[in-house]
Scaffold this motif. Sequence first.
Motif, mmCIF file in Angstrom:
data_model
loop_
_atom_site.group_PDB
_atom_site.id
_atom_site.type_symbol
_atom_site.label_atom_id
_atom_site.label_comp_id
_atom_site.label_asym_id
_atom_site.label_seq_id
_atom_site.Cartn_x
_atom_site.Cartn_y
_atom_site.Cartn_z
ATOM 1 N N THR A 22 0.821 -1.204 0.000
ATOM 2 C CA THR A 22 0.000 0.000 0.000
ATOM 3 C C THR A 22 0.857 1.257 0.000
ATOM 4 O O THR A 22 0.586 2.212 -0.739
ATOM 5 N N LEU A 23 1.896 1.277 0.817
ATOM 6 C CA LEU A 23 2.779 2.436 0.871
ATOM 7 C C LEU A 23 3.516 2.637 -0.453
ATOM 8 O O LEU A 23 3.718 3.764 -0.903
ATOM 9 N N SER A 24 3.916 1.532 -1.080
ATOM 10 C CA SER A 24 4.573 1.631 -2.387
ATOM 11 C C SER A 24 3.626 2.192 -3.436
ATOM 12 O O SER A 24 4.023 2.974 -4.301
ATOM 13 N N ASP A 25 2.361 1.790 -3.351
ATOM 14 C CA ASP A 25 1.363 2.310 -4.283
ATOM 15 C C ASP A 25 1.124 3.803 -4.090
ATOM 16 O O ASP A 25 0.622 4.481 -4.994
ATOM 17 N N HIS A 26 1.496 4.308 -2.911
ATOM 18 C CA HIS A 26 1.298 5.724 -2.600
ATOM 19 C C HIS A 26 2.610 6.509 -2.653
ATOM 20 O O HIS A 26 2.761 7.543 -1.987
ATOM 21 N N GLY A 27 3.569 6.019 -3.417
ATOM 22 C CA GLY A 27 4.770 6.806 -3.703
ATOM 23 C C GLY A 27 5.987 6.519 -2.876
ATOM 24 O O GLY A 27 7.055 7.096 -3.118
ATOM 25 N N HIS A 28 5.891 5.640 -1.902
ATOM 26 C CA HIS A 28 7.060 5.282 -1.100
ATOM 27 C C HIS A 28 7.790 4.086 -1.715
ATOM 28 O O HIS A 28 7.231 3.359 -2.548
ATOM 29 N N GLN A 29 9.017 3.884 -1.290
ATOM 30 C CA GLN A 29 9.761 2.678 -1.636
ATOM 31 C C GLN A 29 9.766 1.796 -0.390
ATOM 32 O O GLN A 29 10.625 1.913 0.466
ATOM 33 N N ALA A 30 8.783 0.928 -0.297
ATOM 34 C CA ALA A 30 8.563 0.167 0.936
ATOM 35 C C ALA A 30 8.655 -1.327 0.674
ATOM 36 O O ALA A 30 8.185 -1.819 -0.355
ATOM 37 N N ALA A 31 9.250 -2.045 1.636
ATOM 38 C CA ALA A 31 9.393 -3.495 1.478
ATOM 39 C C ALA A 31 9.483 -4.168 2.843
ATOM 40 O O ALA A 31 10.024 -3.604 3.801
ATOM 41 N N TYR A 32 8.925 -5.378 2.903
ATOM 42 C CA TYR A 32 9.068 -6.236 4.087
ATOM 43 C C TYR A 32 10.417 -6.937 3.944
ATOM 44 O O TYR A 32 10.634 -7.707 3.010
ATOM 45 N N THR A 33 11.343 -6.673 4.865
ATOM 46 C CA THR A 33 12.739 -7.080 4.644
ATOM 47 C C THR A 33 13.355 -7.858 5.802
ATOM 48 O O THR A 33 14.569 -7.825 5.991
ATOM 49 N N ARG A 34 12.562 -8.597 6.558
ATOM 50 C CA ARG A 34 13.144 -9.268 7.715
ATOM 51 C C ARG A 34 14.222 -10.275 7.312
ATOM 52 O O ARG A 34 15.260 -10.370 7.957
ATOM 53 N N ASP A 35 13.988 -11.051 6.274
ATOM 54 C CA ASP A 35 14.981 -12.001 5.745
ATOM 55 C C ASP A 35 15.519 -12.950 6.814
ATOM 56 O O ASP A 35 16.695 -13.327 6.796
ATOM 57 N N GLY A 36 14.676 -13.333 7.760
ATOM 58 C CA GLY A 36 15.077 -14.279 8.786
ATOM 59 C C GLY A 36 15.939 -13.703 9.887
ATOM 60 O O GLY A 36 16.413 -14.441 10.767
ATOM 61 N N LEU A 37 16.176 -12.380 9.880
ATOM 62 C CA LEU A 37 17.035 -11.752 10.887
ATOM 63 C C LEU A 37 16.296 -11.563 12.204
ATOM 64 O O LEU A 37 15.075 -11.405 12.236
ATOM 65 N N LYS A 38 17.062 -11.561 13.305
ATOM 66 C CA LYS A 38 16.502 -11.145 14.573
ATOM 67 C C LYS A 38 16.239 -9.642 14.513
ATOM 68 O O LYS A 38 16.863 -8.917 13.737
ATOM 69 N N ALA A 39 15.352 -9.174 15.367
ATOM 70 C CA ALA A 39 14.928 -7.773 15.313
ATOM 71 C C ALA A 39 16.110 -6.822 15.456
ATOM 72 O O ALA A 39 16.189 -5.799 14.753
ATOM 73 N N GLU A 40 17.060 -7.137 16.353
ATOM 74 C CA GLU A 40 18.197 -6.250 16.577
ATOM 75 C C GLU A 40 19.074 -6.153 15.336
ATOM 76 O O GLU A 40 19.517 -5.059 14.954
ATOM 77 N N ALA A 41 19.338 -7.278 14.695
ATOM 78 C CA ALA A 41 20.179 -7.280 13.490
ATOM 79 C C ALA A 41 19.463 -6.579 12.331
ATOM 80 O O ALA A 41 20.077 -5.860 11.544
#
Length: 332
Positions: A22-41
């Motif tokens: 939704t954010l990308s559709d509204h002009g942002h460059q947004a992505a879900y990027t966890r990639d298996g990382l812990k929150a701190e990393a």
Amino acid sequence: MKLELIAFTQRGNALAEQLAKTLSDHGHQAAYTRDGLKAEAWAERAFSRSEGLIFVGATGIAVRSIAPHLRHKSTDPAVIVVDEGGQFVIPILSGHLGGANDLAREIATLIGAVPVITTATDVNGVFAVDQWARRQGLMVCNPERILSVSSRLLAGETVGFFSAWPIAGELPHGLCPVSREDVQVVLDLHRPEEDALWLCPKGVRVGMGCRRGTPAAALRTLLEEVLTQEGIPEKAVCALCTIDLKKDEPGLQELTQELNVPLLTYSAQELAQVPGDFTPSPFVEQITGVDNVCERAALASGGTLLRKKTTRDGVTVALAMEELHLTWKEHL
């Protein structure tokens, strides 16, 4: 904005992925990027490369994850927390300078949630100078002075304001126009002499020409000297401008990367059509087909010439200021 999202449950993942779209559709460059990382990393990586971090989950996880990476309000990215039920959107870092408050409001509108804004100026309906500056594309050169200005406004005191450019609309409540010498907030290319909050537009176009093969260090040396002589901060530079014959010049390309600005190029015909009184060079005209490159390139999009051509060792530099279109409307 370049935004990265992370979530921790199946329900949160679904919301994060939908919100990124939704954010990308509204002009942002947004992505879900966890990639298996812990929150701190994940937070450490996102802090170094993105303008905003969005945690879909508990506020406590977000706070613990970002804590080791906090540096300064002028450089930290916006950080937002959205509960996995999509009911509340909470900006927890860089509300004004980083744009977290505005982003939280936008997200809340998109998903039908409640934005939870806690900054004092927003809560009390007081003009937020740092938020207004970001919306106008201005730099806050000494952010440590923001607190004193906001404190005066929150206490009901007036703040003296000076701008080197006209600003459309009605001056916000609490600000009063004053001379540059008796001021708490200055909007200008040049540093104020008094201990005032300094707002500076990122609108200086650098026109540049050079001999083939000139290293970036030589280009930077002359540029820094010219900026220093004019009293203009390097961060005010918004573009390097030259003739299209130089679009592949390694030194110019390297310098644009160092300054993190685009290299804008124009044909000889385009430069010849730029109106103005320029410093002619028969040699330059013989090589390029136009009598002046740096001054014309700096003014190719209009504006005002701040500094005519300076030449040294085959490098030429000129400075121009873009036209500014400032408005008080954006403070609401």
